[in-house]
Design a protein around this motif. Sequence first.
Motif, PDB file in Angstrom:
ATOM      1  N   PHE A 173       0.827  -1.205   0.000  1.00  0.00           N
ATOM      2  CA  PHE A 173       0.000   0.000   0.000  1.00  0.00           C
ATOM      3  C   PHE A 173       0.859   1.251   0.000  1.00  0.00           C
ATOM      4  O   PHE A 173       0.555   2.219  -0.708  1.00  0.00           O
ATOM      5  N   ALA A 215       2.356   1.744  -3.555  1.00  0.00           N
ATOM      6  CA  ALA A 215       1.310   2.138  -4.499  1.00  0.00           C
ATOM      7  C   ALA A 215       0.797   3.539  -4.214  1.00  0.00           C
ATOM      8  O   ALA A 215       0.482   4.303  -5.138  1.00  0.00           O
ATOM      9  N   LEU A 216       0.717   3.900  -2.933  1.00  0.00           N
ATOM     10  CA  LEU A 216       0.236   5.233  -2.559  1.00  0.00           C
ATOM     11  C   LEU A 216       1.162   6.313  -3.106  1.00  0.00           C
ATOM     12  O   LEU A 216       0.705   7.297  -3.708  1.00  0.00           O
ATOM     13  N   ALA A 263       0.910   6.428  -6.987  1.00  0.00           N
ATOM     14  CA  ALA A 263      -0.372   6.848  -7.556  1.00  0.00           C
ATOM     15  C   ALA A 263      -0.730   8.284  -7.241  1.00  0.00           C
ATOM     16  O   ALA A 263      -1.478   8.919  -7.991  1.00  0.00           O
ATOM     17  N   THR A 264      -0.213   8.815  -6.141  1.00  0.00           N
ATOM     18  CA  THR A 264      -0.614  10.158  -5.702  1.00  0.00           C
ATOM     19  C   THR A 264       0.507  11.182  -5.787  1.00  0.00           C
ATOM     20  O   THR A 264       0.238  12.377  -5.723  1.00  0.00           O
ATOM     21  N   THR A 269      -8.059   9.174  -5.269  1.00  0.00           N
ATOM     22  CA  THR A 269      -7.382   7.882  -5.282  1.00  0.00           C
ATOM     23  C   THR A 269      -8.153   6.910  -6.172  1.00  0.00           C
ATOM     24  O   THR A 269      -9.312   7.145  -6.520  1.00  0.00           O
ATOM     25  N   THR A 270      -7.500   5.819  -6.512  1.00  0.00           N
ATOM     26  CA  THR A 270      -8.065   4.842  -7.430  1.00  0.00           C
ATOM     27  C   THR A 270      -8.653   3.660  -6.663  1.00  0.00           C
ATOM     28  O   THR A 270      -8.288   3.403  -5.513  1.00  0.00           O
ATOM     29  N   GLU A 290      -7.969   0.607  -7.121  1.00  0.00           N
ATOM     30  CA  GLU A 290      -6.877  -0.320  -6.818  1.00  0.00           C
ATOM     31  C   GLU A 290      -6.186   0.055  -5.519  1.00  0.00           C
ATOM     32  O   GLU A 290      -5.822  -0.814  -4.718  1.00  0.00           O
ATOM     33  N   LEU A 291      -6.013   1.349  -5.301  1.00  0.00           N
ATOM     34  CA  LEU A 291      -5.370   1.807  -4.072  1.00  0.00           C
ATOM     35  C   LEU A 291      -6.252   1.524  -2.857  1.00  0.00           C
ATOM     36  O   LEU A 291      -5.758   1.120  -1.798  1.00  0.00           O
ATOM     37  N   LEU A 318      -5.891  -2.127  -1.953  1.00  0.00           N
ATOM     38  CA  LEU A 318      -4.643  -2.392  -1.231  1.00  0.00           C
ATOM     39  C   LEU A 318      -4.736  -1.920   0.220  1.00  0.00           C
ATOM     40  O   LEU A 318      -4.191  -2.561   1.126  1.00  0.00           O
ATOM     41  N   TYR A 319      -5.426  -0.820   0.446  1.00  0.00           N
ATOM     42  CA  TYR A 319      -5.597  -0.337   1.814  1.00  0.00           C
ATOM     43  C   TYR A 319      -6.464  -1.299   2.621  1.00  0.00           C
ATOM     44  O   TYR A 319      -6.210  -1.532   3.812  1.00  0.00           O
TER      45      TYR A 319
END
Length: 270
Positions: free
Chosen positions: A85, A88-89, A92-93, A150-151, A153-154, A157-158
């Motif tokens: 997470f 990816a965080l 993605a951000t 956020t997406t 997918e994110l 994962l969270y």
Amino acid sequence: MIVVAEFLRFSALHGLVAPATVSLLSQPKFLRFAPPGHDTGENNQWRHIQAAAFRFQITEPGYEDLTPEQIRHMIGQVPRARDKFLIALLAATGLRIGEALGLHQQDLHFLASSQMLGCTLTGPHLHVHRRLDNPNHALAKSPRSRSIPTTPELVALYTDYQHERDRVPEAAHHPMVFVNLFRPPLGRAMSYPNTKQAFERWARTAGHPARPHILRHSAATRWLRDGVDRDVVQRLMGHASPLSLQRYRHVDDTELRAAVDHLQALKEQP
């Protein structure tokens, strides 16, 4: 260099440095192209200036970003949900590592509607706030708060991370998002040194450089290459000045080839 030169000139005025030394600091130069606002005089007499004789050699800084495939591979190689997470965080951000480690659980609005939380924004998103009292001393660089979409997918994962975190009783009531789950003191907010060590391990496993800022860099570069408006990217990155985006925009060979091929195609049109 400017400070050193002025210090030497100051020293020469007080007899601490020989005047001959100061004379080496500058050299005559003719301004062929005067900068905007420069008065060159009626007879161009002010085009002759004294320019600095010593300058740092400016080199192109090393540029590193990761492709989406590399990021997915990196996430796949990490065994723990929390670490997946976190990677990816950042990717993605475009969050800074201080902003990520400083997130509180109340900052994550990952439901379709956050009205019950008093937030009018729609869709899953997170809020970045600068807090001076975080237990891990994580600090957002900008004093201005901002929100970042956020997406799905994110969010997924969270959710996996939450299941992993629920198995550690010490972490149950901690307000921070990222906490220690696998080494003592359990439940304590993740620190900068621990995160740095983790990224070093992940880089060795992935076989390529992997640092938090590379992921931030990758996010900004991907947005700009995909044609996202620069004002939007500036807002997402939390930059006060649009000039800050310059470091993230590097033209690669693929874009050069595409530009030339596009021009050739236009010429061949009837």
